[in-house]
Design an enzyme around this catalytic site. Structure first.
Site, PDB file in Angstrom:
ATOM      1  N   HIS A 125     -25.609  -2.058  -0.470  1.00 34.95           N
ATOM      2  CA  HIS A 125     -26.731  -2.079  -1.409  1.00 34.95           C
ATOM      3  C   HIS A 125     -27.441  -3.425  -1.380  1.00 34.95           C
ATOM      4  O   HIS A 125     -26.829  -4.477  -1.161  1.00 34.95           O
ATOM      5  CB  HIS A 125     -26.235  -1.801  -2.824  1.00 34.95           C
ATOM      6  N   GLU A 143       0.844  -1.193   0.000  1.00 31.50           N
ATOM      7  CA  GLU A 143       0.000   0.000   0.000  1.00 31.50           C
ATOM      8  C   GLU A 143       0.877   1.239   0.000  1.00 31.50           C
ATOM      9  O   GLU A 143       1.770   1.382   0.825  1.00 31.50           O
ATOM     10  CB  GLU A 143      -0.918  -0.011   1.222  1.00 31.50           C
ATOM     11  N   VAL A 195       4.430   1.036  -5.546  1.00 34.44           N
ATOM     12  CA  VAL A 195       4.911   0.165  -6.620  1.00 34.44           C
ATOM     13  C   VAL A 195       5.268   1.024  -7.830  1.00 34.44           C
ATOM     14  O   VAL A 195       4.420   1.741  -8.361  1.00 34.44           O
ATOM     15  CB  VAL A 195       3.847  -0.879  -7.000  1.00 34.44           C
ATOM     16  N   CYS A 213     -16.468  20.238  15.899  1.00 37.48           N
ATOM     17  CA  CYS A 213     -15.318  21.152  15.788  1.00 37.48           C
ATOM     18  C   CYS A 213     -14.261  20.636  14.832  1.00 37.48           C
ATOM     19  O   CYS A 213     -13.264  21.319  14.589  1.00 37.48           O
ATOM     20  CB  CYS A 213     -14.710  21.431  17.162  1.00 37.48           C
ATOM     21  N   CYS A 229      -9.246  18.478  19.875  1.00 32.61           N
ATOM     22  CA  CYS A 229      -8.540  17.267  20.286  1.00 32.61           C
ATOM     23  C   CYS A 229      -7.220  17.022  19.571  1.00 32.61           C
ATOM     24  O   CYS A 229      -6.419  16.201  20.033  1.00 32.61           O
ATOM     25  CB  CYS A 229      -9.441  16.044  20.121  1.00 32.61           C
ATOM     26  N   ILE A 274     -13.622  -1.620  -9.618  1.00 31.91           N
ATOM     27  CA  ILE A 274     -14.551  -1.876  -8.506  1.00 31.91           C
ATOM     28  C   ILE A 274     -15.155  -0.558  -8.032  1.00 31.91           C
ATOM     29  O   ILE A 274     -14.671   0.077  -7.101  1.00 31.91           O
ATOM     30  CB  ILE A 274     -13.846  -2.611  -7.343  1.00 31.91           C
ATOM     31  N   ARG A 314     -14.363   7.092  -7.726  1.00 34.83           N
ATOM     32  CA  ARG A 314     -14.784   5.739  -8.048  1.00 34.83           C
ATOM     33  C   ARG A 314     -14.050   5.266  -9.304  1.00 34.83           C
ATOM     34  O   ARG A 314     -13.827   6.043 -10.229  1.00 34.83           O
ATOM     35  CB  ARG A 314     -16.292   5.698  -8.273  1.00 34.83           C
ATOM     36  N   ALA A 326     -20.952   4.650   2.132  1.00 31.16           N
ATOM     37  CA  ALA A 326     -21.082   3.789   3.316  1.00 31.16           C
ATOM     38  C   ALA A 326     -22.370   2.970   3.278  1.00 31.16           C
ATOM     39  O   ALA A 326     -22.987   2.718   4.298  1.00 31.16           O
ATOM     40  CB  ALA A 326     -21.007   4.622   4.601  1.00 31.16           C
ATOM     41  N   ILE A 327     -22.747   2.538   2.067  1.00 33.16           N
ATOM     42  CA  ILE A 327     -24.010   1.818   1.868  1.00 33.16           C
ATOM     43  C   ILE A 327     -23.732   0.355   1.543  1.00 33.16           C
ATOM     44  O   ILE A 327     -22.844   0.043   0.752  1.00 33.16           O
ATOM     45  CB  ILE A 327     -24.794   2.439   0.690  1.00 33.16           C
TER      46      ILE A 327
END
Length: 484
Positions: free
Chosen positions: A50, A32, A173, A443, A448, A342, A317, A47-48
């Site tokens: 389907h 990665e 890579v 915020c 934080c 994908i 995408r 975040a679905i």
């Protein structure tokens, strides 16, 4: 460094494949380029989960979407992933042809999606009072769901790591080649500029918008991936109950339109736009894109409280010219397996893609299953899920859980310590944020961040000058303005 299998990409697809392969007696690594898993498309999407009614029957998208949806219930229990079947609605307005819903219903039934039915306005408004006045009917899919894509990806990756998969992060890579019996993968460590070479018998290409680049390095059967940008607005938790289902609009050739949906963490999400871009790093938001979301969303849901937007973001995408997922061994390169193109419903399909690719490799290398595979993973403990008595006992035993670091999300020092010290632990502010939600509130990390940096400096340990927002050149502290 010689491996049996090298996976390029540690997004949800690469991590799901790694987890499935970790069931076998095989030496696997994941490469990665970013400083953490879940740093590409996997961190910036709808975040679905389907239901599977939109994909064309007979395609990989259709088959793997439905299978992935089926797997989510068990996976959420095994890997401690936040997941909820809230159901979805595809709405039709009075100026649209309702035959589009009938088409989706028929496609869904052919794909094997259970429980689909068309609801008329009276029943719809009882379910969702804030639907637009122009909505006349909708397709209801009870198996639709919502998930945390960060936790889903990290759960796959952590479980794979626990079961022996090696992860090379900050590793880009630069060249991929094949001789008679192995692949040579030339890389460079992006954090220290060090070149390294990895060899593997099998390479799995799960590189998202760059998957065409790696395919085209070794295969004469070229792929072309277009980066399709989607911009989103995330609203405060005060707006989280504006709808309870995921509200879709009738899809177009560019996608499923702008959705309005609750999130598993209690926020409200609006988006995405859909614009093809040339730059595969173009994850910036635009004023034009964000301005369009409110108007488009109002076609399906009225009075969306856009004044309560706390942040906006964009993701890319990976749209392949053929329009379907590209999964399988390249015809002219034995041992090179694509998991390319994908796009949506990629997140929903990830568990099934992991199964499919692992089965291919199992047959290719005649793999044997482990007898000591660990199927479960426990996520970060959130004290708010405990009873008052349990929380008091926890704080008594581990005082860090009584020290609030992020006031907006009420995240404790104990949770941040867990995020740092767990498998593939956080090494940046965004790494902590994605694992714990520290910095995701109103915020947006204004309060934080300094305290989280102090914990990173102490616990990793690392220099305060090396702490970044999300890796690369994103150092936050670059010097002192006074000596103490």
């Amino acid at each position: 460094m010689m491996y049996d299998i090298a996976i390029i990409g540690a997004g949800v697809i690469g991590s799901a494949i790694a987890r499935e392969l970790s069931r076998y007696q095989v030496n696997t690594c994941v490469i990665e380029r970013e400083e953490d898993v879940c740093c590409g498309t996997s961190k910036a999407n709808s975040a679905i989960i389907h239901a599977g009614f939109d994909a064309t029957p007979g395609t990989l998208k259709a088959r793997l979407n439905v299978r992935g949806n089926e797997l989510m219930e068990q996976l959420s229990k095994e890997l401690d992933i936040p997941f909820k079947r809230n159901g979805s609605l595809v709405v039709c307005t009075k100026n649209q042809d309702r035959s589009g819903l009938t088409t989706l219903l028929e496609k869904g039934e052919k794909n094997g999606v259970p429980g689909l039915r068309i609801l008329e306005r009276e029943e719809l408004i009882a379910l969702e009072p804030n639907l637009s006045d122009d909505v006349t009917c909708a397709l209801f899919a009870p198996t639709g769901g919502i998930v945390c894509p960060f936790h889903m990806t990290m759960a796959f990756a952590e479980n794979a790591f626990t079961n022996g998969v090696t992860f090379f992060l900050n590793t880009n890579v630069t060249k991929l080649s094949k001789d008679s019996d192995k692949f040579t993968i030339e890389t460079i460590r992006t954090d220290i500029g060090k070149p390294e070479t990895i060899e593997a018998k099998v390479v799995i290409n799960a590189a998202g918008v760059y998957s065409d680049t790696f395919n085209n390095m070794v295969s004469e059967h070229k792929l072309h991936i277009t980066a399709r940008k989607g911009e989103y607005c995330l609203l405060d938790k005060d707006a989280g109950n504006h709808v309870s289902h995921t509200i879709f609009q009738l899809p177009s050739k560019m996608g499923k339109g702008v959705l309005v949906s609750p999130t598993v963490h209690g926020n409200l999400l609006v988006g995405p736009t859909a614009v093809d871009v040339m730059d595969k790093e173009a994850v910036n938001t635009t004023q034009e894109g964000l301005d369009s979301l409110a108007g488009t969303a109002s076609l399906s849901v009225k009075n969306v409280p856009m004044r309560q937007v706390i942040t906006s973001f964009a993701g890319l995408r990976a749209h392949e010219d053929g329009g379907d997922f590209v999964i399988g061994e390249a015809e002219d390169v034995k041992g090179f397996i694509n998991a390319a193109g994908i796009e949506s419903p990629g997140l929903s399909s990830a568990p099934a893609i992991g199964e499919m690719v692992a089965e291919m490799v199992h047959d290719m290398l005649s793999l044997k299953e482990k007898t000591d595979f660990i199927a479960t993973r426990k996520g970060i403990l959130h004290p708010e899920t405990l009873s008052l008595e349990e929380r008091n006992q926890l704080i008594k035993e581990q005082p860090a859980y009584g020290n609030i670091i992020c006031r907006c999300e009420m995240i404790t020092e104990g949770e941040i310590l867990d995020a740092i010290h767990r498998p593939l632990g956080a090494r940046s502010l965004d790494g902590v944020k994605r694992r714990t939600r520290a910095g995701m509130g109103r915020c947006q990390a204004g309060f934080c961040s300094p305290r989280t940096m102090e914990i990173l400096e102490r616990e990793v340990p690392m220099s305060i000058y090396d702490i970044t927002k999300n890796g690369g050149n994103g150092a936050i502290v670059i010097g002192r303005n006074k000596e103490i």
